[in-house]
Design an enzyme around this catalytic site. Sequence first.
Site, PDB file in Angstrom:
ATOM      1  N   CYS A 145       8.047  71.461 -28.496  1.00 46.66           N
ATOM      2  CA  CYS A 145       9.459  71.172 -28.265  1.00 46.66           C
ATOM      3  C   CYS A 145      10.093  72.144 -27.271  1.00 46.66           C
ATOM      4  CB  CYS A 145      10.265  71.154 -29.557  1.00 46.66           C
ATOM      5  SG  CYS A 145       9.537  70.176 -30.888  1.00 46.66           S
ATOM      6  N   ARG A 146      11.195  71.724 -26.720  1.00 41.21           N
ATOM      7  CA  ARG A 146      12.053  72.521 -25.840  1.00 41.21           C
ATOM      8  C   ARG A 146      13.493  72.183 -26.212  1.00 41.21           C
ATOM      9  NH1 ARG A 146       9.370  76.472 -23.376  1.00 41.21           N
ATOM     10  NH2 ARG A 146       8.838  76.427 -25.603  1.00 41.21           N
TER      11      ARG A 146
END
Length: 259
Positions: free
Chosen positions: A2-3
Amino acid sequence: MCRHLAYLGPVVPMGRLLSEPEHSLVRQSWEPRRQRHGTVNADGFGIGWYAQGDPVPARYRRAGPVWGDLTFADLARVVRSGALLGAIRDATFAGADGEAAATPFTAGRWLFSHNGMLRDWPDAVAPVAAALPPEELLSLAARTDSALIWALVLHRLRSGDDLGPALAGPVRELAGAAPGSRLNLLLTDGEAIAATAWGDSLWYLADVPGQRTVVASEPYDDDSRWCEVPDRTLLTATRTRVELTSLKEAAPKEEKPRE
């Protein structure tokens, strides 16, 4: 794994933050530069933003990759906000709850996301989860580690904790129960941001007071003013200040915005 990105500053089109920069969150969905675990973030995305005069954020989430969503492209072009949180997802386990598992999670004025994973999920953290009231466990947003972390944070927020302590407490507790977990958390109420660096990258960009503060998994451009947050650190920020606190200490260190 994720970011995510949170922004406080002047009202701007969402695309200026999320899709227009050379290394924007949209590009990070297929080509992150500093992601330490995983390579593609195509298992969902979400954007939460605040409209002027309304403390409760709007939210748009989908289960697929952000690069293929034409509605998001339109929203990013025309929706303007002075506070938002965006996230793209690389699922720990395939097929886990689809759109319901995409962050940001929300309740009242708060938006929350998690970049990372809980080691030995769910067994290792079952004792931590058991401390929550049963009705809160039954109200989990999804059957994921991120949803449980959000429940723990939300419990503290509703008990009166400020944003920083609401993140720091669960991070320490979960890291003790499940060593080796990655616990980069991001939380905003539209007026302040709190974030933790625990196992993955975290950066911030702060202009002169009153301009903008951006907190993100990685820089979205090559501006030399981006600062990396040390691992095992709590960041708290408003539009005018940034403070870094070791998650092993109590007193914050104020970071002055760079001209």
